[in-house]
Write a protein that holds these residues in place. Structure first.
Motif, short mmCIF file in Angstrom:
data_model
loop_
_atom_site.label_atom_id
_atom_site.label_comp_id
_atom_site.label_asym_id
_atom_site.label_seq_id
_atom_site.Cartn_x
_atom_site.Cartn_y
_atom_site.Cartn_z
N GLY A 186 0.79 -1.22 0.00
CA GLY A 186 0.00 0.00 0.00
C GLY A 186 0.82 1.28 0.00
N PHE A 208 6.76 6.86 -4.18
CA PHE A 208 7.39 8.18 -4.02
C PHE A 208 7.57 8.53 -2.55
CE2 PHE A 208 2.85 8.84 -4.76
CZ PHE A 208 2.48 9.60 -3.68
N TRP A 209 6.65 8.04 -1.74
CA TRP A 209 6.74 8.32 -0.30
C TRP A 209 7.84 7.47 0.34
CZ3 TRP A 209 5.23 5.49 4.24
CH2 TRP A 209 5.13 6.28 5.39
N ALA A 223 -2.37 9.66 -6.67
CA ALA A 223 -1.39 10.25 -5.76
C ALA A 223 -0.06 10.46 -6.47
CB ALA A 223 -1.20 9.34 -4.55
N THR A 224 0.33 9.48 -7.30
CA THR A 224 1.59 9.61 -8.03
C THR A 224 1.55 10.80 -8.98
OG1 THR A 224 1.83 7.22 -7.90
CG2 THR A 224 3.23 8.38 -9.47
N PHE A 282 1.68 13.92 -7.05
CA PHE A 282 3.05 14.09 -6.54
C PHE A 282 3.93 14.71 -7.62
CE2 PHE A 282 7.38 12.51 -6.18
CZ PHE A 282 7.71 12.88 -4.89
N LEU A 283 3.75 14.25 -8.86
CA LEU A 283 4.58 14.77 -9.95
C LEU A 283 4.08 16.13 -10.43
CD1 LEU A 283 4.99 11.49 -12.03
CD2 LEU A 283 6.76 12.64 -10.72
N GLY A 313 -1.10 13.22 -2.64
CA GLY A 313 0.16 13.15 -3.39
C GLY A 313 0.86 14.50 -3.39
N VAL A 355 2.52 15.23 -0.05
CA VAL A 355 3.79 14.53 0.12
C VAL A 355 4.89 15.29 -0.63
CG1 VAL A 355 5.07 12.42 -0.33
CG2 VAL A 355 2.73 12.28 0.47
N GLN A 368 8.11 16.93 1.10
CA GLN A 368 9.47 16.47 0.85
C GLN A 368 10.42 17.62 0.53
OE1 GLN A 368 9.43 13.21 -1.93
NE2 GLN A 368 8.78 11.76 -0.37
N MET A 377 11.54 18.64 4.00
CA MET A 377 11.58 17.45 4.84
C MET A 377 12.36 17.67 6.13
SD MET A 377 11.91 13.73 3.28
CE MET A 377 13.54 13.93 2.61
N TRP A 384 9.18 16.86 9.36
CA TRP A 384 8.95 15.48 8.88
C TRP A 384 7.48 15.17 8.75
CZ3 TRP A 384 6.00 12.82 12.32
CH2 TRP A 384 6.01 13.28 13.64
N SER A 426 5.28 15.31 5.18
CA SER A 426 5.15 14.25 4.17
C SER A 426 4.77 12.91 4.78
CB SER A 426 6.45 14.13 3.37
OG SER A 426 7.52 13.84 4.23
N VAL A 427 5.05 12.72 6.07
CA VAL A 427 4.79 11.41 6.68
C VAL A 427 3.30 11.10 6.73
CG1 VAL A 427 4.87 10.12 8.83
CG2 VAL A 427 6.92 11.23 7.99
N GLY A 438 1.42 10.39 3.43
CA GLY A 438 1.87 9.08 2.93
C GLY A 438 1.18 7.95 3.67
N LEU A 439 1.07 8.10 5.00
CA LEU A 439 0.40 7.06 5.79
C LEU A 439 -1.08 6.97 5.40
CD1 LEU A 439 1.93 7.57 9.34
CD2 LEU A 439 2.37 5.73 7.71
N ILE A 496 -2.42 7.59 2.43
CA ILE A 496 -2.52 6.85 1.17
C ILE A 496 -2.37 5.36 1.44
CG2 ILE A 496 -1.49 6.48 -1.10
CD1 ILE A 496 -0.39 9.35 -0.90
N THR A 497 -1.34 5.01 2.24
CA THR A 497 -1.08 3.61 2.54
C THR A 497 -2.31 2.96 3.19
OG1 THR A 497 1.18 4.27 2.96
CG2 THR A 497 0.57 2.06 3.62
#
Lengths: 322, 314
Positions: free
Chosen positions: A141, A145-146, B251-252, B255-256, B268, B271, B275, B278, B282, B285-286, B289-290, B292-293
């Motif tokens: 998951g 990028f992260w 998200a990708t 991000f781009l 995205g 993050v 970054q 960063m 911290w 971005s942390v 990201g969490l 999304i995960t």
């Protein structure tokens, strides 16, 4: 089998042509052209028009398409608007770093994925299996990028163990052969780990399921009844049939190997195909976009073909009816 | 039959995320557009005082004191003195996940961004579902010619390296959320169409379908009454996994800098912003990201669980 391979190979040509043509249509349909992306407010409309004419963008779409296709048939991919050099030279410069990075990533994917899956099915539903299941699900998951950012934060910024970007150190040209190789590997480490971890998560999830399926089959019961020790049972009897889908995964990985992981390459400033394709798309660099798509598409279809052929080699059952 | 644990976990995770994003912003103290002067880059769990001024400005700072009859508002590099008469309201708030460079509440942006991410992924996957179902059914039931044309088209579309295609399309069309949904949906229906075609072809050999065909059932009825109900399980499972992929893809792209426009919050994009700073924060971005995960894992668990319960009933 050779005949099948040749026939499939011949079928690739129209497919790759179709992909390139679709790409051309899409790029033409999009608003703006290379001349509009030049970011200079002092550029007069006349100069912009001259740029358009210089790159042949003032011709009709059909005209541009036919001359591009004609050139490709003679092996000429045209000249990149952005890099001002032949597309083939830009691509052949970007391909080796990508193959190196994606190849190492793929290797790590397979090794890690295999190791995790094997460790997980030793005692299905034991605590080791649970930990690995949760770990691989989490990695599955995590956006790459992260993960890349976190790896940089931990291993380059905080611990200072690995460089955060590029392929070589600044003074790499002064290094001797061995030191320069070590430098390269040092730079390769973080991006390859990043690709490998994300890939290994999926592979491990997949392999675990197939290994458990195999475990439940009757020939495994028979083998167990013959008194074959557990580790041999797992590594020899169960792994061989379970590796079949890995062949497919291998074929699916080839496009990434050639077209590059855009995200990881962008974050680690890796000078590969992904970066080139990204820049080309942003600059409306039509010849370069088409060249990169052509190579990417060829890689996808070739990957599928290679996977099919490998499948026929490893699994005699699949040879029959095709 | 027992519901698989994975399905329970996945569905709970998804519900929590949807509820948090849907209702969360209403429950948080409104910090407006933030305060870049006094509240930039505060760590998680900071408490701040919010001063609403008569001229409409909002000052947010972790340190507000009254000295010599004036509000002393302290920021990292500045100190502002505000006469009490200018202050319309004074409230307190807790920044659970800290603040970003512009002094905006990270949790609030995260939840609002989550709404956008969830909506884009849900609508994208719905579009893929509709197109995939239609093309798959059409290929399986429309005769050999339609089948051949559609399947070769799918082969060609699958021959595009997906991320490259997404990047190409978004770079060319500079999408807002609407175009992004179309781009994501129209590039991800192929797998589902193949799945549906295979399922329908195998259904056609079953006797209840043959009986219906012999009875002269017309195709709209055939599709809605006989094929679709029997496709539910495999399609639902594939859709859940596909939605996870779309969340990652969106998200990708964001991000781009090619997805959700930078004027809107997106996971995205957050993050990417985080970054860039960063080392100063911290948390920037942390946490996205969490988030999304967590969303992708929930969807994967739902997919796994649906597969398990499908196996059980089959």
């Amino acid at each position: 089998m050779k005949r099948i391979a040749l026939r499939r190979l011949a079928a690739l040509v129209p497919l790759v042509w179709l992909v390139a043509t679709l790409t051309f249509v899409v790029v033409q349909a999009a608003p703006g052209s290379y001349a509009d992306t030049i970011d200079n407010p002092r550029l007069s409309p006349e100069t912009r028009e001259a740029v358009r004419a210089r790159y042949g963008l003032d011709r009709s779409a059909g005209d541009q398409y036919l001359s591009w296709l004609g050139a490709v048939l003679t092996g000429d991919l045209g000249t990149s608007f952005l890099y001002k050099e032949p597309v083939s030279r830009v691509l052949s410069r970007a391909l080796p770093p990508t193959v190196l990075l994606a190849g190492s990533g793929l290797l790590l994917t397979l090794v890690l994925g295999l190791a995790l899956a094997l460790a997980a099915v030793r005692h299905p539903d034991g605590w080791g299996d649970r930990v690995i299941t949760v770990l691989s699900l989490t990695l599955y998951g995590v956006p790459s990028f992260w993960l890349a950012g976190m790896l940089i934060l931990i291993f380059s910024v905080t611990l200072g163990w690995f460089p955060a970007s590029h392929m070589h150190s600044v003074d790499a040209t002064r290094l001797s052969g061995f030191a320069s190789l070590a430098d390269l590997i040092h730079h390769l480490f973080l991006p390859a780990i990043c690709l490998g971890l994300v890939g290994a998560a999926g592979t491990a999830r997949y392999l675990r399921a197939t290994l458990l399926d195999v475990h439940a089959s009757r020939f495994m019961l028979a083998a167990r009844a013959r008194g074959i020790p557990n580790h041999r049972l797992l590594l020899v009897h169960a792994l061989r049939p379970a590796l079949l889908p890995v062949v497919t995964l291998f074929g699916l990985a080839l496009p990434v190997l050639v077209s590059g992981s855009v995200v990881v390459e962008a974050i680690f400033s890796w000078p590969g195909m992904g970066q080139v394709a990204f820049n080309a798309a942003r600059a409306r660099d039509i010849p370069l976009i088409l060249g990169a798509t052509l190579i990417g598409a060829a890689a996808v279809v070739l990957g599928n073909l290679v996977a099919d052929l490998l499948y026929a080699v490893v699994d005699p059952r699949s040879r029959g009816d095709r | 039959m027992k519901t698989p644990m994975r399905l329970v976990w996945g569905a709970s995770g998804l519900s929590v995320l949807v509820l948090a994003c849907g209702l969360g912003p209403f429950l948080l103290t409104d910090t407006g557009d933030g305060d870049p002067l006094h509240a930039s880059l505060l760590p998680p769990l900071s408490t701040v005082t919010i001063l609403e001024l008569n001229d409409g400005r909002t000052l947010i700072s972790p340190e507000v004191k009254i000295e010599n009859g004036l509000y002393q508002v302290r920021g990292p590099r500045t100190m502002s003195s505000i006469p009490p008469d200018d202050v319309a309201a004074r409230t307190g708030a807790r920044l659970w996940l800290g603040s970003d460079r512009f002094g905006r509440d990270v949790l609030r942006r995260l939840l609002v961004g989550g709404r956008i991410s969830l909506t884009v992924a849900a609508l994208g996957v719905t579009l893929a579902l509709v197109v995939g179902l239609f093309i798959g059914l059409a290929a399986a039931t429309g005769g050999w010619f339609a089948d051949a044309v559609l399947m070769r088209t799918i082969d060609a579309l699958l021959a595009f390296p997906l991320l490259l295609l997404l990047i190409l399309l978004s770079a060319l069309f500079r999408p807002g959320p609407g175009v992004l949904i179309a781009v994501l949906g129209l590039t991800s229906w192929m797998g589902l169409a193949r799945l549906v075609r295979g399922q329908v072809l195998s259904l056609r050999t079953r006797s209840f379908i043959q009986a219906a065909r012999v009875a002269g059932t017309r195709w709209p009825r055939m599709w809605t009454l006989h094929y679709l109900p029997n496709l539910k399980a495999p399609v639902a499972q594939d859709t859940a996994l596909q939605m996870g992929n779309l969340v990652l893809a969106e998200a990708t792209l964001s991000f781009l800098g090619l997805g959700i426009p930078a004027t809107l919050p997106s996971w995205g994009g957050m993050v990417a912003d985080g970054q860039r700073v960063m080392l100063d924060g911290w948390w920037l971005s942390v946490f996205p990201g969490l988030a999304i995960t967590a969303l992708v894992i929930s969807l994967a668990l739902i997919g796994d669980g649906l597969q398990k319960s499908g196996e059980g009933s089959a």
